[in-house]
Design an enzyme around this catalytic site. Structure first.
Site, PDB file in Angstrom:
ATOM      1  N   LYS A  84      40.632  67.133  47.126  1.00 30.33           N
ATOM      2  CA  LYS A  84      41.169  66.052  46.284  1.00 30.33           C
ATOM      3  C   LYS A  84      42.014  66.554  45.117  1.00 30.33           C
ATOM      4  CE  LYS A  84      37.735  62.523  47.330  1.00 30.33           C
ATOM      5  NZ  LYS A  84      36.932  61.441  46.760  1.00 30.33           N
ATOM      6  N   ASP A 120      39.522  55.767  44.538  1.00 26.75           N
ATOM      7  CA  ASP A 120      38.080  55.862  44.236  1.00 26.75           C
ATOM      8  C   ASP A 120      37.705  55.017  43.019  1.00 26.75           C
ATOM      9  OD1 ASP A 120      37.393  57.583  46.335  1.00 26.75           O
ATOM     10  OD2 ASP A 120      37.885  59.366  45.167  1.00 26.75           O
TER      11      ASP A 120
END
Ligand code: ATR
Length: 304
Positions: A84, A120
């Site tokens: 990420k 997210d």
């Protein structure tokens, strides 16, 4: 369709012209990801021909794998651990939210360009709204695990929403202090809250947490504690009270000792499946520019 593909499979992708796989998740490990079943349910529901697969991609394989999806006419991909943060410097563009979070979980292939997003934080926002029928901006939040990737995404979202109060807690206190310093500009405006600060990093100490929890609405576990059977309880049960909402980003097991404690205390609680669901729906919407069939996605996940 194989269960898991590799970089070598991507290198030989042209040899599989019939493959409808144009989406996927890159991770290491990736075997337990629930994203394929959730995203394929959405694709089938809408009658789209594309399919979504797992890709076991190690840290040093990320760059070549990204180059390949650019050339292979993919729609996009999700990134999970350990990619990420690493992806930030490998993409052609990164949206503001991903830059602030310091992490990308969604890549969109736009012509020749790879563009990074992070769903997210917004996924968490939706999980709280739908799970507890409240908005993050109205809440006093205590975040356990402010030093990890999930904790950071949630803390940034709380700051962007300008929630009433944010208390950052982390085993390694220094990391919580650094994050608090970074987010301080978002909390500069005063709100009348009595004797407590709007943004604070506090040490992981029972007496400190007891005081803070009396001034908290939402407690979040963003640590990995609770995944293993042998894990000690994250918080003493006596700290949990009926006024709290307790959110655990862990979803396997579906009920961590923290959530069992929340239930016993009469608090509201939810596990991380709702965050997984909503971040996935937001990724889908970035890829296809249409509303995600959230009920079909939910039905594909192991909600009990
Ligand atoms: P990620 O993989 O999400 O980037 P991680 O390095 O696995 O993050 O850590 C996730 C979070 O769990 C961190 O906040 C970590 O605390 P530290 O910053 O002190 O490492 C926290 N964490 C992991 N094990 C823990 C434990 N036994 N007790 C408390 N916190 C723990």
């Amino acid at each position: 369709m194989k269960d898991t593909y590799t970089l070598d499979d991507l290198k030989n992708w042209d040899a599989k012209p019939k493959s409808q796989i144009r989406l996927g998740i890159f991770g290491d490990p990736v075997a337990h990801s629930l994203s394929p079943q959730m995203q394929n349910a959405a694709l089938e529901k809408l009658g789209l021909k594309e399919r979504y697969a797992r890709f076991q991609i190690g840290p040093e394989e990320l760059q070549p794998a990204l180059e390949l999806i650019r050339r292979l006419n993919f729609v996009g991909i999700n990134l999970t651990l350990p990619h990420k943060a690493a992806a930030l410097s490998l993409l052609d563009g990164v949206d503001d939210g991903a830059r602030k979070t310091g992490a990308v979980n969604t890549v969109l292939v736009e012509g020749e360009k790879l563009v990074g997003f992070n769903t997210d934080g917004a996924g968490f926002l939706h999980a709280i709204r739908t799970g507890f029928s409240v908005d993050l901006r109205d809440l006093r939040v205590l975040l356990l695990g402010a030093g990890g990737g999930a904790g950071r995404a949630i803390a940034v979202q709380c700051a962007l929403e300008n929630c009433e109060r944010l208390v950052l807690v982390n085993r390694t206190f220094e990391k919580a202090k650094e994050l608090a310093a970074e987010l301080a500009p978002h909390f500069a405006a005063s709100r009348v809250l009595g004797p407590v600060a709007r943004l604070q990093a506090v040490p992981w100490d029972e007496a400190v947490l007891r005081f803070q929890l009396a001034n908290t609405d939402l407690v979040i576990n963003a640590t990995s504690v609770g995944m293993q059977r042998s894990d000690p309880p994250l918080l003493p049960a006596s700290l949990l009270a009926p006024h709290l909402m307790v959110y655990d980003t862990i979803y396997h097991p579906s009920r961590t000792p923290l959530l069992a404690g929340a239930e016993a205390a009469g608090a509201k609680f939810a596990n991380g499946l709702t965050m997984l669901l909503h971040q996935g729906a937001l990724s889908f919407e970035l890829w296809f520019d249409r509303k995600a069939p959230i009920d079909a996605m939910r039905a594909a996940l192991p909600f009990t």
